[in-house]
Design a protein around this motif. Structure first.
Motif, PDB file in Angstrom:
ATOM      1  N   TYR A  50       0.858  -1.180   0.000  1.00 43.72           N
ATOM      2  CA  TYR A  50       0.000   0.000   0.000  1.00 43.72           C
ATOM      3  C   TYR A  50       0.898   1.234   0.000  1.00 43.72           C
ATOM      4  CZ  TYR A  50      -3.652   3.219   1.737  1.00 43.72           C
ATOM      5  OH  TYR A  50      -4.543   4.261   1.897  1.00 43.72           O
ATOM      6  N   PHE A  51       0.517   2.250  -0.747  1.00 43.93           N
ATOM      7  CA  PHE A  51       1.434   3.370  -1.001  1.00 43.93           C
ATOM      8  C   PHE A  51       1.793   4.180   0.244  1.00 43.93           C
ATOM      9  CE2 PHE A  51      -2.425   5.699  -0.815  1.00 43.93           C
ATOM     10  CZ  PHE A  51      -2.131   7.043  -0.708  1.00 43.93           C
ATOM     11  N   LEU A  52       1.080   4.009   1.348  1.00 47.84           N
ATOM     12  CA  LEU A  52       1.395   4.738   2.566  1.00 47.84           C
ATOM     13  C   LEU A  52       2.185   3.900   3.571  1.00 47.84           C
ATOM     14  CD1 LEU A  52      -1.863   6.800   3.264  1.00 47.84           C
ATOM     15  CD2 LEU A  52       0.339   7.622   2.414  1.00 47.84           C
ATOM     16  N   GLU A  53       2.567   2.688   3.177  1.00 48.73           N
ATOM     17  CA  GLU A  53       3.300   1.828   4.095  1.00 48.73           C
ATOM     18  C   GLU A  53       4.768   1.732   3.703  1.00 48.73           C
ATOM     19  OE1 GLU A  53       1.093  -1.836   4.302  1.00 48.73           O
ATOM     20  OE2 GLU A  53      -0.395  -0.958   5.666  1.00 48.73           O
ATOM     21  N   ASP A  54       5.588   1.333   4.662  1.00 49.37           N
ATOM     22  CA  ASP A  54       7.047   1.366   4.502  1.00 49.37           C
ATOM     23  C   ASP A  54       7.570   0.417   3.429  1.00 49.37           C
ATOM     24  OD1 ASP A  54       7.234   3.282   6.437  1.00 49.37           O
ATOM     25  OD2 ASP A  54       7.671   1.879   8.061  1.00 49.37           O
ATOM     26  N   ASP A  55       6.841  -0.666   3.118  1.00 48.45           N
ATOM     27  CA  ASP A  55       7.351  -1.619   2.142  1.00 48.45           C
ATOM     28  C   ASP A  55       7.027  -1.216   0.701  1.00 48.45           C
ATOM     29  OD1 ASP A  55       4.638  -2.050   2.233  1.00 48.45           O
ATOM     30  OD2 ASP A  55       4.770  -4.236   2.246  1.00 48.45           O
ATOM     31  N   TYR A  56       6.407  -0.048   0.542  1.00 47.20           N
ATOM     32  CA  TYR A  56       6.131   0.460  -0.804  1.00 47.20           C
ATOM     33  C   TYR A  56       7.412   1.083  -1.351  1.00 47.20           C
ATOM     34  CZ  TYR A  56       3.216   2.559  -4.495  1.00 47.20           C
ATOM     35  OH  TYR A  56       2.639   2.905  -5.704  1.00 47.20           O
ATOM     36  N   PRO A  57       7.775   0.804  -2.608  1.00 46.28           N
ATOM     37  CA  PRO A  57       9.026   1.349  -3.178  1.00 46.28           C
ATOM     38  C   PRO A  57       9.111   2.864  -3.026  1.00 46.28           C
ATOM     39  CG  PRO A  57       8.033  -0.236  -4.680  1.00 46.28           C
ATOM     40  CD  PRO A  57       7.030  -0.004  -3.591  1.00 46.28           C
ATOM     41  N   ILE A  58      10.181   3.340  -2.408  1.00 42.31           N
ATOM     42  CA  ILE A  58      10.316   4.758  -2.097  1.00 42.31           C
ATOM     43  C   ILE A  58      10.320   5.631  -3.343  1.00 42.31           C
ATOM     44  CG2 ILE A  58      12.854   4.617  -2.021  1.00 42.31           C
ATOM     45  CD1 ILE A  58      10.556   6.874   0.133  1.00 42.31           C
ATOM     46  N   ASN A  59      10.951   5.153  -4.429  1.00 39.89           N
ATOM     47  CA  ASN A  59      10.973   5.956  -5.655  1.00 39.89           C
ATOM     48  C   ASN A  59       9.573   6.129  -6.231  1.00 39.89           C
ATOM     49  OD1 ASN A  59      13.802   6.249  -5.639  1.00 39.89           O
ATOM     50  ND2 ASN A  59      14.097   4.304  -6.682  1.00 39.89           N
ATOM     51  N   LEU A  60       8.777   5.073  -6.183  1.00 43.95           N
ATOM     52  CA  LEU A  60       7.403   5.154  -6.674  1.00 43.95           C
ATOM     53  C   LEU A  60       6.544   6.023  -5.772  1.00 43.95           C
ATOM     54  CD1 LEU A  60       6.107   1.689  -7.966  1.00 43.95           C
ATOM     55  CD2 LEU A  60       6.251   3.841  -9.210  1.00 43.95           C
ATOM     56  N   GLN A  61       6.847   6.009  -4.504  1.00 38.99           N
ATOM     57  CA  GLN A  61       6.079   6.794  -3.552  1.00 38.99           C
ATOM     58  C   GLN A  61       6.160   8.282  -3.884  1.00 38.99           C
ATOM     59  OE1 GLN A  61       7.179   6.542   0.688  1.00 38.99           O
ATOM     60  NE2 GLN A  61       5.189   5.594   1.026  1.00 38.99           N
ATOM     61  N   ASN A  62       7.226   8.670  -4.554  1.00 36.20           N
ATOM     62  CA  ASN A  62       7.415  10.067  -4.937  1.00 36.20           C
ATOM     63  C   ASN A  62       6.777  10.416  -6.278  1.00 36.20           C
ATOM     64  OD1 ASN A  62       8.884  10.736  -2.632  1.00 36.20           O
ATOM     65  ND2 ASN A  62      10.808  10.040  -3.527  1.00 36.20           N
ATOM     66  N   CYS A  63       6.041   9.477  -6.864  1.00 34.73           N
ATOM     67  CA  CYS A  63       5.349   9.712  -8.140  1.00 34.73           C
ATOM     68  C   CYS A  63       3.865   9.914  -7.861  1.00 34.73           C
ATOM     69  CB  CYS A  63       5.542   8.530  -9.097  1.00 34.73           C
ATOM     70  SG  CYS A  63       7.267   8.183  -9.505  1.00 34.73           S
ATOM     71  N   ILE A  64       3.346  11.037  -8.250  1.00 32.04           N
ATOM     72  CA  ILE A  64       1.981  11.401  -7.890  1.00 32.04           C
ATOM     73  C   ILE A  64       0.946  10.424  -8.440  1.00 32.04           C
ATOM     74  CG2 ILE A  64       1.685  12.945  -9.878  1.00 32.04           C
ATOM     75  CD1 ILE A  64       0.035  14.761  -8.042  1.00 32.04           C
ATOM     76  N   ASP A  65       1.236   9.805  -9.592  1.00 35.64           N
ATOM     77  CA  ASP A  65       0.255   8.910 -10.212  1.00 35.64           C
ATOM     78  C   ASP A  65       0.581   7.436 -10.010  1.00 35.64           C
ATOM     79  OD1 ASP A  65       2.507   8.913 -11.783  1.00 35.64           O
ATOM     80  OD2 ASP A  65       1.440   8.993 -13.701  1.00 35.64           O
ATOM     81  N   SER A  66       1.420   7.125  -9.029  1.00 30.49           N
ATOM     82  CA  SER A  66       1.754   5.722  -8.767  1.00 30.49           C
ATOM     83  C   SER A  66       0.533   4.995  -8.220  1.00 30.49           C
ATOM     84  CB  SER A  66       2.910   5.631  -7.772  1.00 30.49           C
ATOM     85  OG  SER A  66       2.546   6.200  -6.524  1.00 30.49           O
TER      86      SER A  66
END
Length: 367
Positions: free
Chosen positions: A83-99
Motif C-alpha cells: 500500500y502506497f502509505l506503508e514502509d514496504d512500498y518502493p520509495i521511488n514510486l512513492q514520490n510519483c503522484i500517479d503511482s
C-alpha cells in the motif's frame, strides 16, 4: 493489514472513474481510506475533482462485490501487496503522484537496495543490442544494482536473464494479473525471476494483458528506478513512452546510440539528439551520472532539540523527511494528513527557518 482496510483500498482502486491521483486526494482529505465509504456524499463532492460521475462509480455496488472477490483471492492465495502509505512500498514510486495506491507482488523482492535501474527497449533486439545489454549489466555487477524491466520479448527478457545469470535481483513489472502470464513462452522463467527478485503488478488477478495496461505498466517501470536505460528502439514504441515518463519524474534517462540506418536505433538516436536522454556508451556513464562511485560520508544527524519552535504539523513533516528522505509534496500531504493548501505555507515557513529545502519536481528534503 485488516481485511476491512484492504477491502476499502480495493474498492477505491476498482473505481475506474477515480484514478490514483484522485484516490490519494480523497484519502488525504477524508483522513482514512475506510472512512471514504462512510462519508456523506455532500462532503465528498466538495473535494476538487470528484464530481457526480466519480461519486457514482465510487459507491457502485458492483465495485464492492468485485473487491470482495479479489480480497478472497488475495487471502486464499497468500498474495503479498504494498500500500502506497506503508514502509514496504518502493520509495521511488512513492514520490510519483500517479503511482498505484496498491501493488501486488510475488517472489523475494527487497527494496532496501537503492541502486535501481530500469532497462527497456525493442522486442526486435539485434545482436548489437543483446551484446550491449549483457555487457552493461555484467560491468555493473560490482555495484549490485536491481534490474527492472517488463518481462516482454527482446530487451526486457534479456535484461532479466543477464541479471539472473549474474546473481542480481531483478523485478518484472507485469501488465496483467497473476492468473496469467504474457508472453506465455516466458512462463519458463517465472521460477528464476521469483528466486532472484520477483514480479510486481497493479492489476487484479483476472486482468488480461490489454494494450492500455502496458502503457500504465510503463509508469511503474520508469518510476520505480533511479534511471531508465533504452537499449534499442524504433522511432515509436513503448520504450520511448517509458523514457518520456521517466523524464517527467525528473529521473535520469540513458539511450544507447546506433547507426543512423538502423531502424531500431532511430528512437535512441532521437532521444539523444533532442536532449531527452544521456548518451550511453559504457557502465561508467551510469556510475558517474548516478554517483555510484562516490562513497557518501555519514550525514550528521540534526538534533530535534535545535528546533524547539516546531509546531505539531512542522514536527510531523520533520519526522517524515528525517525517516524517509526527500518526499513529493503530495506524499507529505498524505503521510502527515495535511491538506495541500496548508502544507505549502508550512513548508515555506520551515524553509525560512532553515529546516527544509525544495527540490525540482515538487520534492522536499531536510537541509
Amino acid at each position: 493489514m485488516k481485511d476491512e482496510k484492504l477491502l476499502a483500498i480495493l474498492r477505491l482502486q476498482k473505481s475506474k472513474a477515480i484514478g490514483d491521483i484522485l484516490a490519494k486526494k480523497l484519502i488525504v482529505n477524508v483522513g482514512d481510506v475506510e472512512q471514504i465509504f462512510k462519508e456523506k456524499s455532500a462532503i465528498l463532492q466538495n473535494i476538487n475533482g470528484i464530481g457526480n460521475h466519480g461519486l457514482k462509480h465510487l459507491f457502485d455496488e458492483k465495485n464492492l462485490k468485485a473487491a470482495e472477490q479479489e480480497l478472497n483471492y488475495i487471502k486464499n492465495n497468500n498474495i503479498k501487496y504494498s500500500y502506497f502509505l506503508e514502509d514496504d512500498y518502493p520509495i521511488n514510486l512513492q514520490n510519483c503522484i500517479d503511482s498505484p495506491i496498491l501493488m501486488f507482488k510475488d517472489g523475494n523482492i527487497n527494496f532496501k537496495n537503492d541502486k535501481i535501474i530500469s532497462i527497456v527497449g525493442t522486442r526486435n533486439m539485434s545482436s548489437y543490442g543483446r551484446d550491449f545489454c549483457t555487457k552493461i549489466i555484467e560491468d555493473l555487477v560490482q555495484y549490485n544494482p536491481i534490474i527492472v524491466s517488463g518481462f516482454a520479448y527482446g530487451v526486457d527478457i534479456c535484461a532479466h536473464k543477464v541479471a539472473i545469470k549474474n546473481n542480481l535481483q531483478t523485478i518484472a513489472v507485469l501488465a496483467h494479473g497473476f492468473e496469467q502470464i504474457y508472453p506465455k513462452v516466458h512462463k519458463k522463467y517465472i521460477n528464476q525471476v521469483n528466486e532472484n527478485g520477483g514480479f510486481l503488478t497493479e492489476f487484479w488477478s483476472e486482468e488480461q494483458p490489454l494494450r492500455e495496461n502496458f502503457l500504465k505498466r510503463n509508469r511503474i517501470v520508469a518510476g520505480i528506478s533511479k534511471a531508465t536505460i533504452i537499449i534499442e528502439s524504433a522511432e515509436k514504441g513503448g520504450s520511448l513512452v517509458t523514457a518520456d515518463i521517466a523524464n517527467s519524474y525528473n529521473r535520469d534517462v540513458f539511450a544507447v546510440p546506433g547507426r543512423t540506418t538502423d531502424i531500431y536505433s532511430k528512437g535512441c538516436n532521437n532521444l539523444i539528439k533532442n536532449n531527452r536522454a544521456t548518451l550511453l556508451t559504457s557502465s561508467e556513464d551510469i556510475v558517474k551520472m548516478l554517483n555510484w562511485d562516490i562513497k557518501e560520508s555519514p550525514k550528521k544527524a540534526i538534533q530535534k532539540q535545535l528546533f524547539v519552535d516546531l509546531n505539531e504539523n512542522e514536527q510531523k513533516i520533520y519526522d517524515l523527511l528525517s525517516e524517509k528522505g526527500q518526499q513529493l509534496l503530495d506524499v507529505i500531504s498524505l503521510e502527515c494528513n495535511i491538506p495541500i493548501y496548508q502544507l505549502s505555507s508550512i513548508l515555506l515557513q520551515m524553509e525560512m527557518k532553515g529546516i527544509t529545502k525544495p527540490l525540482p519536481g515538487k520534492l522536499f528534503e531536510l537541509m
